[in-house]
Motif scaffolding. Structure first.
Motif, short mmCIF file in Angstrom:
data_model
loop_
_atom_site.label_atom_id
_atom_site.label_comp_id
_atom_site.label_asym_id
_atom_site.label_seq_id
_atom_site.Cartn_x
_atom_site.Cartn_y
_atom_site.Cartn_z
N ASN A 16 -3.32 4.59 -13.75
CA ASN A 16 -3.37 5.44 -12.52
C ASN A 16 -1.70 4.40 -11.39
O ASN A 16 -2.25 3.41 -11.57
CB ASN A 16 -4.29 5.34 -11.81
N PRO A 17 -1.07 5.05 -11.07
CA PRO A 17 0.20 4.57 -10.17
C PRO A 17 -0.73 4.54 -8.73
O PRO A 17 0.36 4.35 -8.50
CB PRO A 17 1.14 5.53 -10.56
N ALA A 18 -1.81 5.25 -8.46
CA ALA A 18 -1.92 4.92 -7.16
C ALA A 18 -2.00 3.36 -6.75
O ALA A 18 -2.20 2.09 -7.45
CB ALA A 18 -3.58 5.45 -7.23
N LEU A 19 -1.58 2.86 -5.94
CA LEU A 19 -1.20 1.71 -5.31
C LEU A 19 -2.37 0.79 -4.72
O LEU A 19 -3.14 1.38 -3.74
CB LEU A 19 -0.39 0.94 -3.88
N PRO A 20 -3.19 0.13 -4.98
CA PRO A 20 -5.06 -0.34 -4.88
C PRO A 20 -4.04 -1.36 -3.57
O PRO A 20 -3.69 -2.42 -3.79
CB PRO A 20 -5.22 -1.62 -5.71
N PRO A 21 -5.49 -1.96 -3.05
CA PRO A 21 -5.03 -2.68 -1.54
C PRO A 21 -5.20 -4.11 -2.59
O PRO A 21 -5.69 -4.62 -3.82
CB PRO A 21 -6.62 -2.78 -1.11
N GLY A 22 -4.16 -5.06 -1.77
CA GLY A 22 -3.69 -6.17 -2.04
C GLY A 22 -2.86 -6.60 -3.29
O GLY A 22 -2.15 -7.07 -3.88
N PHE A 23 -1.80 -4.89 -3.64
CA PHE A 23 -0.46 -5.39 -3.44
C PHE A 23 0.30 -4.90 -3.39
O PHE A 23 0.18 -3.99 -2.26
CB PHE A 23 -0.96 -3.99 -5.40
N ALA A 24 1.30 -5.02 -3.50
CA ALA A 24 2.64 -4.27 -3.21
C ALA A 24 3.16 -3.01 -4.47
O ALA A 24 3.07 -3.75 -5.48
CB ALA A 24 3.75 -5.04 -2.74
N ALA A 25 4.14 -2.55 -4.25
CA ALA A 25 4.93 -1.31 -5.15
C ALA A 25 6.05 -1.55 -5.13
O ALA A 25 6.81 -1.74 -4.24
CB ALA A 25 4.05 -0.11 -5.21
N ASN A 185 0.45 -8.30 -7.03
CA ASN A 185 -0.25 -8.38 -6.74
C ASN A 185 0.34 -9.69 -5.69
O ASN A 185 1.15 -10.44 -5.63
CB ASN A 185 -0.82 -9.57 -7.67
N LEU A 186 -0.33 -9.13 -3.90
CA LEU A 186 0.64 -9.76 -3.21
C LEU A 186 0.10 -11.42 -3.20
O LEU A 186 1.21 -12.10 -2.84
CB LEU A 186 0.03 -9.23 -1.51
N ARG A 187 -0.73 -11.63 -3.91
CA ARG A 187 -1.42 -13.26 -4.01
C ARG A 187 -0.81 -13.88 -4.98
O ARG A 187 -0.84 -14.97 -5.12
CB ARG A 187 -2.50 -13.47 -3.80
N GLY A 188 -0.37 -13.38 -5.96
CA GLY A 188 0.34 -13.67 -7.55
C GLY A 188 1.43 -14.71 -7.27
O GLY A 188 3.01 -14.36 -6.65
N THR A 189 1.51 -15.66 -8.20
CA THR A 189 2.60 -15.99 -9.23
C THR A 189 3.84 -15.86 -9.75
O THR A 189 3.08 -14.16 -10.51
CB THR A 189 1.72 -17.55 -8.98
N TYR A 190 4.51 -16.20 -10.01
CA TYR A 190 4.62 -15.17 -10.90
C TYR A 190 5.12 -16.19 -12.25
O TYR A 190 5.35 -17.48 -12.49
CB TYR A 190 6.94 -15.65 -10.66
N ARG A 191 4.24 -15.55 -12.98
CA ARG A 191 4.55 -16.27 -14.23
C ARG A 191 4.65 -15.77 -15.48
O ARG A 191 5.08 -14.29 -16.49
CB ARG A 191 2.43 -15.42 -14.86
#
Length: 196
Positions: A16-25, A185-191
């Motif tokens: 699902n390509p829909a943008l969920p809350p808390g994410f950037a595209a 994820n807006l709060r995600g680090t670069y892993r």
């Protein structure tokens, strides 16, 4: 201590390509994924997703990075693309890696590449590295770098949005060479070497 480029963070397909809350595209471009480092001494390294040194294959990007003011040090994650006729022309990138320096320079003159930056992992010796910061902080630092250094072509700042309607509209860009969306994820680090 000498700092080196990490392994890239990888994208993972979703149904699902829909943008969920808390994410950037961000748009996913049809090019060569490349990590780019510019060290304080002016040395530039461009490395593929698989670890291949691509520095000599993209002299126009190497020159642009090397020409920045002394002391500017950064590491970016992005995509090398070539525009032709209003669309991304992946075929113009093919063969770049197997050319002599003169051959790569000739291809760069005929079909210059652009570096579409979508993440900033290090800036002027940041400690800890920006990679440990959330996406929102890395994105703000990337935008600030583009503004502070007045980065213009061959540099391109990858668009980013938190608006679902804009993200859905970007899915219609396939005619210009976009392959889909990358959701972050807006709060995600670069892993490094893990999926986004």
């Amino acid at each position: 201590m000498v700092w080196t480029l990490p392994e890239p963070m990888l994208a993972e397909p979703v149904n699902n390509p829909a943008l969920p809350p808390g994410f950037a595209a961000e748009p996913k471009w049809d090019g060569y994924r490349a990590l780019l480092a510019r060290y304080a001494d002016g040395r530039v390294v461009i490395r593929s997703r698989r670890g291949t040194d691509m520095t000599a294959a993209f002299p126009e990007i190497t020159r642009a990075a090397a020409s920045l003011p002394a002391g500017v040090e950064f590491a970016m994650d992005g995509e090398l693309i070539v525009w032709e006729g209003g669309r991304v022309a992946f075929e113009r990138l093919q063969g770049r890696l197997n050319r002599t320096a003169a051959g790569a320079a000739g291809m760069a003159a005929q079909w210059p590449a652009h570096y579409v930056a979508f993440d900033l992992l290090r800036l002027n010796g940041t400690d800890p590295d920006l990679a440990a910061q959330p996406y929102t902080a890395r994105r703000a630092a990337l935008e600030e770098l583009f503004t502070d250094q007045a980065l213009a072509p061959p540099w391109t700042l990858c668009p980013s949005t938190t608006d679902p309607a804009t993200a859905a509209e970007w899915l219609e860009w396939s005619a210009v060479g976009m392959e889909g969306l990358v959701l972050k994820n807006l709060r995600g680090t670069y892993r490094p070497a893990t999926r986004a």
